[in-house]
Design a protein around this motif. Structure first.
Motif, PDB file in Angstrom:
ATOM      1  N   PRO A  67       0.778  -1.306  -0.051  1.00 46.22           N
ATOM      2  CA  PRO A  67      -0.145  -0.135   0.041  1.00 46.22           C
ATOM      3  C   PRO A  67       0.827   1.369  -0.191  1.00 46.22           C
ATOM      4  CG  PRO A  67       0.043  -1.165   2.162  1.00 46.22           C
ATOM      5  CD  PRO A  67       0.630  -1.868   1.266  1.00 46.22           C
ATOM      6  N   PRO A  68       0.509   2.170  -0.831  1.00 41.25           N
ATOM      7  CA  PRO A  68       1.303   3.465  -0.927  1.00 41.25           C
ATOM      8  C   PRO A  68       1.333   4.254   0.520  1.00 41.25           C
ATOM      9  CG  PRO A  68      -0.647   3.777  -2.282  1.00 41.25           C
ATOM     10  CD  PRO A  68      -0.549   2.027  -1.808  1.00 41.25           C
ATOM     11  N   ASP A  69       2.186   4.960   0.886  1.00 34.72           N
ATOM     12  CA  ASP A  69       2.360   5.709   2.123  1.00 34.72           C
ATOM     13  C   ASP A  69       1.635   7.372   1.635  1.00 34.72           C
ATOM     14  OD1 ASP A  69       3.891   4.136   3.967  1.00 34.72           O
ATOM     15  OD2 ASP A  69       5.244   4.297   2.311  1.00 34.72           O
ATOM     16  N   ALA A  70       1.697   7.492   0.477  1.00 36.70           N
ATOM     17  CA  ALA A  70       0.936   8.875  -0.183  1.00 36.70           C
ATOM     18  C   ALA A  70       0.699   8.506  -1.677  1.00 36.70           C
ATOM     19  CB  ALA A  70       1.845   9.896  -0.120  1.00 36.70           C
ATOM     20  N   VAL A  71      -0.514   9.025  -1.924  1.00 38.84           N
ATOM     21  CA  VAL A  71      -0.897   9.349  -3.273  1.00 38.84           C
ATOM     22  C   VAL A  71      -1.074  10.810  -3.790  1.00 38.84           C
ATOM     23  CG1 VAL A  71      -2.545   8.457  -5.244  1.00 38.84           C
ATOM     24  CG2 VAL A  71      -2.059   7.058  -3.096  1.00 38.84           C
ATOM     25  N   ILE A  72      -0.191  11.100  -4.697  1.00 40.42           N
ATOM     26  CA  ILE A  72      -0.228  12.514  -4.990  1.00 40.42           C
ATOM     27  C   ILE A  72      -0.704  12.531  -6.741  1.00 40.42           C
ATOM     28  CG2 ILE A  72       1.013  14.754  -5.205  1.00 40.42           C
ATOM     29  CD1 ILE A  72       2.988  13.204  -3.082  1.00 40.42           C
ATOM     30  N   GLY A  73      -1.547  13.820  -6.810  1.00 41.72           N
ATOM     31  CA  GLY A  73      -1.875  13.856  -8.037  1.00 41.72           C
ATOM     32  C   GLY A  73      -3.283  14.597  -8.281  1.00 41.72           C
ATOM     33  N   ASP A  74      -3.689  14.668  -9.596  1.00 39.92           N
ATOM     34  CA  ASP A  74      -4.996  15.324  -9.682  1.00 39.92           C
ATOM     35  C   ASP A  74      -6.059  14.325  -9.365  1.00 39.92           C
ATOM     36  OD1 ASP A  74      -5.113  13.614 -12.062  1.00 39.92           O
ATOM     37  OD2 ASP A  74      -4.648  15.694 -13.245  1.00 39.92           O
ATOM     38  N   MET A  75      -5.834  13.171  -9.252  1.00 37.15           N
ATOM     39  CA  MET A  75      -6.603  11.859  -9.126  1.00 37.15           C
ATOM     40  C   MET A  75      -7.801  11.664  -9.991  1.00 37.15           C
ATOM     41  SD  MET A  75      -5.544  11.162  -6.073  1.00 37.15           S
ATOM     42  CE  MET A  75      -4.446  11.884  -4.912  1.00 37.15           C
ATOM     43  N   ASP A  76      -7.265  11.998 -11.280  1.00 43.23           N
ATOM     44  CA  ASP A  76      -8.456  11.877 -12.459  1.00 43.23           C
ATOM     45  C   ASP A  76      -8.318  10.370 -13.034  1.00 43.23           C
ATOM     46  OD1 ASP A  76      -6.030  12.145 -13.864  1.00 43.23           O
ATOM     47  OD2 ASP A  76      -6.685  13.380 -15.418  1.00 43.23           O
ATOM     48  N   SER A  77      -7.137   9.620 -12.790  1.00 44.69           N
ATOM     49  CA  SER A  77      -6.931   8.116 -13.072  1.00 44.69           C
ATOM     50  C   SER A  77      -7.008   7.217 -12.308  1.00 44.69           C
ATOM     51  CB  SER A  77      -5.620   8.463 -14.275  1.00 44.69           C
ATOM     52  OG  SER A  77      -4.627   8.772 -13.369  1.00 44.69           O
ATOM     53  N   LEU A  78      -6.983   7.671 -10.893  1.00 45.65           N
ATOM     54  CA  LEU A  78      -7.122   6.694  -9.679  1.00 45.65           C
ATOM     55  C   LEU A  78      -8.455   6.012  -9.704  1.00 45.65           C
ATOM     56  CD1 LEU A  78      -5.918   5.354  -7.317  1.00 45.65           C
ATOM     57  CD2 LEU A  78      -6.682   7.339  -6.023  1.00 45.65           C
ATOM     58  N   SER A  79      -8.590   4.725  -9.803  1.00 51.61           N
ATOM     59  CA  SER A  79      -9.803   3.895 -10.057  1.00 51.61           C
ATOM     60  C   SER A  79     -10.433   4.033  -8.859  1.00 51.61           C
ATOM     61  CB  SER A  79      -9.395   2.296 -10.416  1.00 51.61           C
ATOM     62  OG  SER A  79      -8.866   1.603  -9.477  1.00 51.61           O
ATOM     63  N   GLU A  80     -11.832   3.561  -9.048  1.00 50.61           N
ATOM     64  CA  GLU A  80     -12.603   3.576  -7.864  1.00 50.61           C
ATOM     65  C   GLU A  80     -12.226   2.403  -6.875  1.00 50.61           C
ATOM     66  OE1 GLU A  80     -14.534   5.897  -6.475  1.00 50.61           O
ATOM     67  OE2 GLU A  80     -13.662   7.360  -7.957  1.00 50.61           O
ATOM     68  N   ILE A  81     -11.816   1.431  -7.634  1.00 50.15           N
ATOM     69  CA  ILE A  81     -11.360   0.073  -6.833  1.00 50.15           C
ATOM     70  C   ILE A  81     -10.217   0.485  -6.176  1.00 50.15           C
ATOM     71  CG2 ILE A  81     -10.749  -2.377  -7.056  1.00 50.15           C
ATOM     72  CD1 ILE A  81     -12.282  -2.599  -9.591  1.00 50.15           C
ATOM     73  N   ASP A  82      -9.125   0.979  -6.725  1.00 48.04           N
ATOM     74  CA  ASP A  82      -7.997   1.311  -5.721  1.00 48.04           C
ATOM     75  C   ASP A  82      -8.302   2.416  -4.709  1.00 48.04           C
ATOM     76  OD1 ASP A  82      -6.491  -0.457  -7.387  1.00 48.04           O
ATOM     77  OD2 ASP A  82      -5.835   1.156  -8.712  1.00 48.04           O
ATOM     78  N   ARG A  83      -8.943   3.300  -4.942  1.00 44.53           N
ATOM     79  CA  ARG A  83      -9.358   4.388  -4.018  1.00 44.53           C
ATOM     80  C   ARG A  83      -9.945   3.951  -2.674  1.00 44.53           C
ATOM     81  NH1 ARG A  83     -10.469   9.983  -4.573  1.00 44.53           N
ATOM     82  NH2 ARG A  83     -10.203   9.960  -6.516  1.00 44.53           N
ATOM     83  N   ALA A  84     -10.740   2.870  -3.088  1.00 45.38           N
ATOM     84  CA  ALA A  84     -11.506   2.065  -1.857  1.00 45.38           C
ATOM     85  C   ALA A  84     -10.722   1.346  -0.980  1.00 45.38           C
ATOM     86  CB  ALA A  84     -12.402   1.070  -2.428  1.00 45.38           C
TER      87      ALA A  84
END
Length: 228
Positions: A51-68
């Protein structure tokens, strides 16, 4: 100056959404105590069980499955669209070295954008790792122990001059720039030493020599100052 999102005294792993070698990614995830994803790069880390310690970006390509699968505290959205997710992440990491997977080997425009970020952020020491190549903005001086015959490519992202020993075609006296003289497909004669007069030169090596590159960078603590 804005406080970085991630601060580490050890190398940081940064993962983007492009192709990654899973075994190489696992090895660097084990070697780096802090792991950061640029937007959809979170999926590559989750895919190897890290699991990442941080996710940085505009979040336009982070999938809902991964976000959950991620706690809200690790998500650091940056809404502006003037920079890439790689740039958003790199400028918010303060570490002696960033090892970045998932930014080489996919779309050509994305690769060119990543190289531009290296040139734009000379004070952020970052090695891009692909399936075939590694790339870094060369520091003011660097000494590399390479087998004779190793491909050594130098590509200027801005006008730059320098000197070399150990290259089949020395760079002394050349005025490099992206629209004039470039230094791709040079060749090591053995130990290679580079001295550059300013930032802007991207050094590209076969991925098999990543360890040699990291050793050389560790031995050269002096880097470029941040651009004003």
């Amino acid at each position: 100056m804005k406080t970085p999102i991630v601060t580490s005294e050890a190398p940081v792993l940064l993962v983007g959404g492009g192709p990654c070698d899973p075994e190489a990614l696992r090895a660097d995830a084990a070697a780096c105590p802090v792991r950061v994803a640029a937007d959809s790069g979170a999926g590559a880390l989750l895919g190897i069980g890290v699991p990442p310690d941080a996710v940085i970006g505009d979040m336009d390509s982070l999938s809902e499955i991964d976000r959950a699968q991620l706690p809200a505290r690790v998500l650091h959205p940056i809404a502006e669209q003037e920079s890439t997710d790689f740039d958003k992440a790199l400028r918010n990491i303060d570490a002696p070295l960033v090892i970045a997977h998932g930014f080489l080997g996919a779309r050509l425009d994305h690769q060119l954008a990543a190289l531009t970020v290296l040139a734009r952020r000379p004070a952020r020491r970052c090695v891009l790792v692909g399936r075939h190549d590694v790339a870094v903005l060369a520091p003011p001086a660097l000494a590399l122990d390479l087998p004779a015959g190793t491909r050594v490519s130098l590509f200027p992202m801005a006008p730059v001059t320098g000197r070399s020993t150990g290259l089949r075609w020395p760079i002394d006296g050349l005025r490099f720039s992206p629209d004039a003289v470039i230094g791709t497909s040079n060749e090591a004669l053995g130990r290679v030493e580079l001295a550059l007069d300013g930032p802007g030169m991207v050094l590209i090596l076969p991925v098999a020599h990543l360890a040699a590159l990291r050793s050389a960078l560790d031995a050269q603590p002096a880097g470029w100052p941040a651009r004003a």
